[in-house]
Design an enzyme around this catalytic site. Structure first.
Site, PDB file in Angstrom:
ATOM      1  N   SER A 138       0.874  -1.063  -0.069  1.00 57.41           N
ATOM      2  CA  SER A 138      -0.042  -0.041   0.024  1.00 57.41           C
ATOM      3  C   SER A 138       0.895   1.239  -0.028  1.00 57.41           C
ATOM      4  O   SER A 138       2.090   1.155   0.580  1.00 57.41           O
ATOM      5  CB  SER A 138      -0.900  -0.170   1.320  1.00 57.41           C
ATOM      6  OG  SER A 138      -1.511   1.294   1.645  1.00 57.41           O
ATOM      7  N   TYR A 151      -1.424  -1.244  10.855  1.00 60.22           N
ATOM      8  CA  TYR A 151      -1.909  -1.363   9.478  1.00 60.22           C
ATOM      9  C   TYR A 151      -0.720  -0.734   8.650  1.00 60.22           C
ATOM     10  O   TYR A 151      -0.063  -1.511   7.873  1.00 60.22           O
ATOM     11  CB  TYR A 151      -3.097  -0.825   9.034  1.00 60.22           C
ATOM     12  CG  TYR A 151      -3.029  -0.993   7.426  1.00 60.22           C
ATOM     13  CD1 TYR A 151      -3.509  -2.487   7.038  1.00 60.22           C
ATOM     14  CD2 TYR A 151      -3.200  -0.025   6.612  1.00 60.22           C
ATOM     15  CE1 TYR A 151      -3.750  -2.505   5.422  1.00 60.22           C
ATOM     16  CE2 TYR A 151      -3.285  -0.094   5.327  1.00 60.22           C
ATOM     17  CZ  TYR A 151      -3.677  -1.360   4.859  1.00 60.22           C
ATOM     18  OH  TYR A 151      -3.595  -1.406   3.530  1.00 60.22           O
TER      19      TYR A 151
HETATM   20  P1  NAP Z   1     -11.079  -6.769   0.776  1.00 64.97           P
HETATM   21  O1  NAP Z   1     -12.099  -6.578  -0.413  1.00 64.97           O
HETATM   22  O2  NAP Z   1     -11.377  -6.479   1.862  1.00 64.97           O
HETATM   23  O3  NAP Z   1     -10.365  -8.101   0.099  1.00 64.97           O
HETATM   24  C1  NAP Z   1      -9.447  -8.719   1.313  1.00 64.97           C
HETATM   25  C2  NAP Z   1      -9.438 -10.281   0.881  1.00 64.97           C
HETATM   26  O4  NAP Z   1      -8.738 -10.623   1.941  1.00 64.97           O
HETATM   27  C3  NAP Z   1     -10.746 -10.871   0.943  1.00 64.97           C
HETATM   28  O5  NAP Z   1     -10.617 -12.002  -0.206  1.00 64.97           O
HETATM   29  C4  NAP Z   1     -10.737 -11.619   2.134  1.00 64.97           C
HETATM   30  O6  NAP Z   1     -11.581 -12.792   2.177  1.00 64.97           O
HETATM   31  C5  NAP Z   1      -9.390 -11.862   2.508  1.00 64.97           C
HETATM   32  N1  NAP Z   1      -9.084 -11.949   3.804  1.00 64.97           N
HETATM   33  C6  NAP Z   1      -9.189 -11.311   4.838  1.00 64.97           C
HETATM   34  N2  NAP Z   1      -8.780 -11.763   6.203  1.00 64.97           N
HETATM   35  C7  NAP Z   1      -8.434 -12.862   5.638  1.00 64.97           C
HETATM   36  C8  NAP Z   1      -8.013 -14.107   6.518  1.00 64.97           C
HETATM   37  N3  NAP Z   1      -7.880 -13.844   7.815  1.00 64.97           N
HETATM   38  N4  NAP Z   1      -7.518 -15.400   5.932  1.00 64.97           N
HETATM   39  C9  NAP Z   1      -7.754 -15.471   4.642  1.00 64.97           C
HETATM   40  N5  NAP Z   1      -8.159 -14.310   3.831  1.00 64.97           N
HETATM   41  C10 NAP Z   1      -8.373 -13.247   4.518  1.00 64.97           C
HETATM   42  O7  NAP Z   1      -9.718  -5.741   0.415  1.00 64.97           O
HETATM   43  P2  NAP Z   1      -9.030  -5.384  -0.749  1.00 64.97           P
HETATM   44  O8  NAP Z   1      -8.871  -3.725  -1.005  1.00 64.97           O
HETATM   45  O9  NAP Z   1      -9.084  -6.023  -2.004  1.00 64.97           O
HETATM   46  O10 NAP Z   1      -7.574  -5.656  -0.175  1.00 64.97           O
HETATM   47  C11 NAP Z   1      -6.813  -6.527  -0.799  1.00 64.97           C
HETATM   48  C12 NAP Z   1      -5.359  -6.053  -0.260  1.00 64.97           C
HETATM   49  O11 NAP Z   1      -4.999  -4.718  -0.987  1.00 64.97           O
HETATM   50  C13 NAP Z   1      -4.894  -6.016   1.014  1.00 64.97           C
HETATM   51  O12 NAP Z   1      -3.575  -6.572   1.273  1.00 64.97           O
HETATM   52  C14 NAP Z   1      -4.977  -4.448   1.363  1.00 64.97           C
HETATM   53  O13 NAP Z   1      -4.086  -4.118   2.537  1.00 64.97           O
HETATM   54  C15 NAP Z   1      -4.403  -3.934   0.091  1.00 64.97           C
HETATM   55  N6  NAP Z   1      -4.777  -2.585  -0.014  1.00 64.97           N
HETATM   56  C16 NAP Z   1      -6.462  -2.138  -0.075  1.00 64.97           C
HETATM   57  C17 NAP Z   1      -6.555  -0.681   0.000  1.00 64.97           C
HETATM   58  C18 NAP Z   1      -7.959  -0.216  -0.191  1.00 64.97           C
HETATM   59  O14 NAP Z   1      -8.138   0.968  -0.055  1.00 64.97           O
HETATM   60  N7  NAP Z   1      -8.811  -1.270  -0.332  1.00 64.97           N
HETATM   61  C19 NAP Z   1      -5.565  -0.047  -0.392  1.00 64.97           C
HETATM   62  C20 NAP Z   1      -4.250  -0.314  -0.354  1.00 64.97           C
HETATM   63  C21 NAP Z   1      -3.969  -1.477  -0.115  1.00 64.97           C
HETATM   64  P3  NAP Z   1     -12.409 -13.700   3.079  1.00 64.97           P
HETATM   65  O15 NAP Z   1     -13.157 -12.389   3.862  1.00 64.97           O
HETATM   66  O16 NAP Z   1     -13.371 -14.508   2.279  1.00 64.97           O
HETATM   67  O17 NAP Z   1     -11.463 -14.393   4.101  1.00 64.97           O
END
Ligand code: NAP
Length: 261
Positions: A138, A151
């Site tokens: 991120s 985080y």
């Molecule tokens: P998201 O839609 O919440 O997706 C998160 C994914 O991680 C889901 O598939 C969730 O699946 C899985 N997950 C969460 N906890 C887990 C666990 N304990 N075990 C296994 N799987 C788990 O969010 P996203 O934005 O796509 O995030 C993906 C990545 O991008 C993350 O690393 C996040 O830090 C990064 N990111 C996001 C943003 C943002 O603003 N959205 C910005 C910068 C970076 P289940 O709930 O089915 O387990």
């Protein structure tokens, strides 16, 4: 569709960036191993992937210390061509007020599971002199993060670790791609405790970020920062003192917290 390109293991494939990357990697000809906790969403995704894609659905809670080993065992010896460490979680709030179990879970998921999965696939990749490791960090990884400190620190770990791996792996045939998105409209804001309109309206789409990440990994690009304003923020973070960056992030996170009260 052209020739199959090997197996891509994508964590956090049930929603957001991971789901979009899985779809794009399947279209590029990769077979897939999909990992997350919500089986029904992974099963639905598996049905949507192009015919000819071999798909393994692996349900795992990656905060469980035994999960990464189980995930690799479930591949039954099939080598991983692309590892996408995408599953991640966060929390917004003052460090001492945020629940300790949640803070420790963030470290287990964003750091521990990522390190173990990377370690377990890297040996075979190096021996085969091929493979790609994609770490979804991120822009937070370049900044101190008051009101979301664990985080931000977890993502700083991912950035630092990836930069070191890149040096260690030079000339090995294995590439590392470090993806650093800014805000993305996914379930992430809600699962990080951000409610109200702020989280729902900001950011790029998961598809936009996934496209940049997949293009980056196919080209062997090291650093992928999708979006011009996010790239500017990363550049700024390299010259502005951390004290000032911390004040800026604190104002932003406070706005998030105020928006939900
Ligand atoms: P998201 O839609 O919440 O997706 C998160 C994914 O991680 C889901 O598939 C969730 O699946 C899985 N997950 C969460 N906890 C887990 C666990 N304990 N075990 C296994 N799987 C788990 O969010 P996203 O934005 O796509 O995030 C993906 C990545 O991008 C993350 O690393 C996040 O830090 C990064 N990111 C996001 C943003 C943002 O603003 N959205 C910005 C910068 C970076 P289940 O709930 O089915 O387990």
């Amino acid at each position: 569709m052209g020739q199959r390109r090997g197996l891509a293991l994508v964590t956090g494939a049930s929603s957001g960036i991971g789901r979009s990357m899985a779809v794009m990697l399947a279209r590029e000809g990769f077979d897939l191993a999909l990992v997350a906790r919500r089986r029904e969403l992974l099963d639905e995704l598996a049905k949507e992937l192009p015919s000819g894609t071999e798909v393994r659905v692996i349900t795992a809670d990656l905060t469980d210390p035994s999960a990464p080993e189980r995930v690799i065992s479930a591949l039954e010896g099939r080598p991983v061509e692309v590892l996408v460490n995408n599953a991640g979680g966060g929390w917004v709030g003052a460090f001492d007020e945020a629940p300790l179990p949640r803070q420790l879970e963030i470290i287990d998921l964003n750091v521990r599971a990522l390190v173990e999965l990377t370690h377990r696939v890297l040996g075979p990749m190096k021996a085969a002199r091929r493979g790609h490791v994609v770490q979804i960090a991120s822009v937070a990884g370049f900044l101190p993060g008051p009101l979301a400190s664990v985080y931000y620190a977890s993502k700083a770990f991912v950035v630092s670790h990836a930069e070191a791996l890149r040096a260690e792996l030079a000339g090995s045939g294995v590439s590392v791609t470090l993806v650093c998105p800014g805000p993305v409209a996914t379930e992430f804001q809600r699962s990080s405790g951000v409610r109200g309109s702020f989280g729902a309206t900001v950011g790029m789409t998961a598809d936009e970020v996934a496209r940049a990440a997949v293009d980056g990994l196919l080209r062997g690009t090291f650093l992928v920062v999708p979006g011009a304003s996010n790239a500017a923020l990363v550049a700024l973070s390299r010259v502005v003192p951390n004290r000032l960056l911390a004040a800026m992030v604190q104002r932003l996170q406070k706005k998030r917290l105020d928006a939900q009260s």
